[in-house]
Design an enzyme around this catalytic site. Structure first.
Site, short mmCIF file in Angstrom:
data_model
loop_
_atom_site.label_atom_id
_atom_site.label_comp_id
_atom_site.label_asym_id
_atom_site.label_seq_id
_atom_site.Cartn_x
_atom_site.Cartn_y
_atom_site.Cartn_z
N TYR A 142 15.28 75.85 -6.09
CA TYR A 142 16.18 76.09 -4.96
C TYR A 142 15.41 76.21 -3.64
O TYR A 142 15.96 75.98 -2.57
CB TYR A 142 17.02 77.36 -5.15
N LYS A 191 11.71 76.64 -20.34
CA LYS A 191 11.84 75.29 -20.92
C LYS A 191 10.40 74.78 -21.09
O LYS A 191 10.01 73.75 -20.53
CB LYS A 191 12.68 74.42 -19.97
N ASP A 223 18.10 76.07 -23.28
CA ASP A 223 19.27 75.44 -23.92
C ASP A 223 19.74 76.26 -25.11
O ASP A 223 20.94 76.46 -25.32
CB ASP A 223 18.98 73.98 -24.30
N ASP A 247 20.69 81.54 -12.55
CA ASP A 247 21.95 81.31 -11.85
C ASP A 247 23.02 80.87 -12.85
O ASP A 247 24.13 81.41 -12.92
CB ASP A 247 21.70 80.21 -10.79
N ASP A 251 26.11 83.38 -14.79
CA ASP A 251 27.54 83.06 -14.66
C ASP A 251 28.18 82.88 -16.03
O ASP A 251 29.30 83.34 -16.27
CB ASP A 251 27.74 81.79 -13.82
#
Ligand code: NAD
Length: 356
Positions: A142, A191, A223, A247, A251
């Site tokens: 980001y 990851k 994942d 993020d 959520d």
């Protein structure tokens, strides 16, 4: 103890829910003999209306000079067409940056009394979910360099995901320290089978794990984490991860509880100064109706006491009071169940304060 709190009530339901959190803090003040001094600063749309900017320089300085910041929510349709540079949400990014808030703590708690509002089956949520995601907030893709350029006649966009060892170490320490205060169990999400940043992340976390031998540490791929949060969420206690993974996962996790109105959050810096806010927005559809659920904000105030002021008993007192009010069957509209007693936003604040 004397503490200075900057209050950013904001827009929509912001002022209503923040008023209830202050009501509860007033009770804590009396009961535990503290002094909380509040300074109110306009943020978001209300600040744009008054000053033409989503937060003034003076307001920002007041945030920096306080011991902690309590935020309601910002935004609403009235300001949707403001130029990008002065949109309400810009103020939040500016406060995060100016205060150096690099660690976002998002507890996901499904109170046993609300198990029916979870989209998951009862046998999966058991006696409730109680996990906490520690998300790195100021690094990664980001904030890395980005560009869109024309190569061989077509547009190519690139976002770079940089992480330095010191950025990983400082969020790692927050996560290990947080795990020490909870059930001493930490899963680090990455990851590492694909990304270099994740391999550095894992190496750094393993080094820290050597320092925190009491913490039961594990690595898990992002994942698989997304899958396990749905399949078996009660296996987790504290999860730590980088900005974008956090993020998305936070959520996902927040939806396990069924109501966005219940969820608090904390953003921490390298000092004790932090910003505390419910995860939901300004809910313009119910603003000014005294029906919003103030519990996410009240629980954010509890996090402020726990993480910025080191007042664990006071934080416990708020959380226990919320539990008691739910046990007694009181519900705002968003969490209403058959056989329960419907309350307004201000009645819910009164009930929590009364139970402290
Ligand atoms: P929202 O979270 O405000 O509302 C989504 C839905 O949840 C609405 O139906 C709302 O009524 C309900 N809801 C939210 N909080 C509730 C509460 N405490 N009690 C009961 N019901 C509640 O999301 P949105 O509608 O997408 O966004 C509205 C505005 O808020 C937008 O301007 C958005 O940019 C802004 N926003 C601000 C923040 C923030 O300040 N941190 C975060 C997200 C969205």
């Amino acid at each position: 103890m004397n503490k200075k709190i900057t209050v950013l009530a904001g827009d929509g339901i912001g002022p209503e829910i923040v008023a209830e959190a202050i009501k509860v803090l007033d009770k804590i003040e009396k009961k535990f003999g503290h002094k909380f001094e509040y300074t109110y600063v306009d943020i978001g749309g209300c600040s744009i209306d008054k000053y033409g900017v989503p937060i003034t320089e003076e307001g920002m300085q007041l945030c920096k000079q306080s011991d902690s910041v309590l935020l309601g929510a910002v935004g609403g349709p009235k300001w949707d067409n403001c130029p990008p540079a002065i949109r309400p949400e810009k103020a939040l990014l500016a406060v995060r940056k100016e205060l150096g808030l690099f660690a976002n703590l998002r507890p996901t708690k499904l109170f046993a009394q609300l198990a029916d509002s979870s989209p998951l089956k009862k046998e999966i949520v058991g006696n409730g979910i109680d996990l906490l995601i520690v998300r790195e907030l100021t690094g990664g893709v980001y904030f890395g360099p980005k560009k869109t350029e024309e190569i061989d006649g077509e547009l190519v966009a690139t976002d770079i995901m940089p992480y330095s060892e010191h950025e990983i170490e400082r969020i790692g320490r927050v996560a290990f320290e947080t795990a020490m205060k909870r059930s001493k169990k930490l899963a680090s999400v990455d990851k590492a089978n694909v990304l270099d940043t994740s391999r550095l992340w894992r190496k750094t976390m393993h080094r820290l794990a050597e320092e925190y031998k009491e913490v039961e540490y594990s690595d898990i791929l992002v994942d698989n984490t997304a899958m396990q949060l749905i399949k078996n969420p009660t296996q987790f206690d504290v999860l730590v991860t980088e900005n974008m993974f956090g993020d998305i996962l936070s959520d996902e996790a927040s939806m396990l509880t069924g109501s966005i109105g219940m969820m608090p959050s904390a953003s921490l810096s390298s000092t004790t100064l932090g910003m505390y806010e419910p995860i939901h927005g300004s809910a313009p559809d119910i603003a000014g109706m005294n029906v919003a659920n103030p519990l996410g904000t009240i629980l954010s105030a509890a996090m402020m006491l726990r993480y910025s002021f080191d007042m664990a008993s006071e934080a416990d007192a708020i959380e226990n009071a919320v539990n008691k009010v739910l046990d007694d069957g009181y519900r705002t509209g968003d969490i209403m169940q058959a056989g329960c007693k419907k309350t307004t936003c201000s009645e819910m604040g009164d009930l929590v304060a009364k139970n402290i």
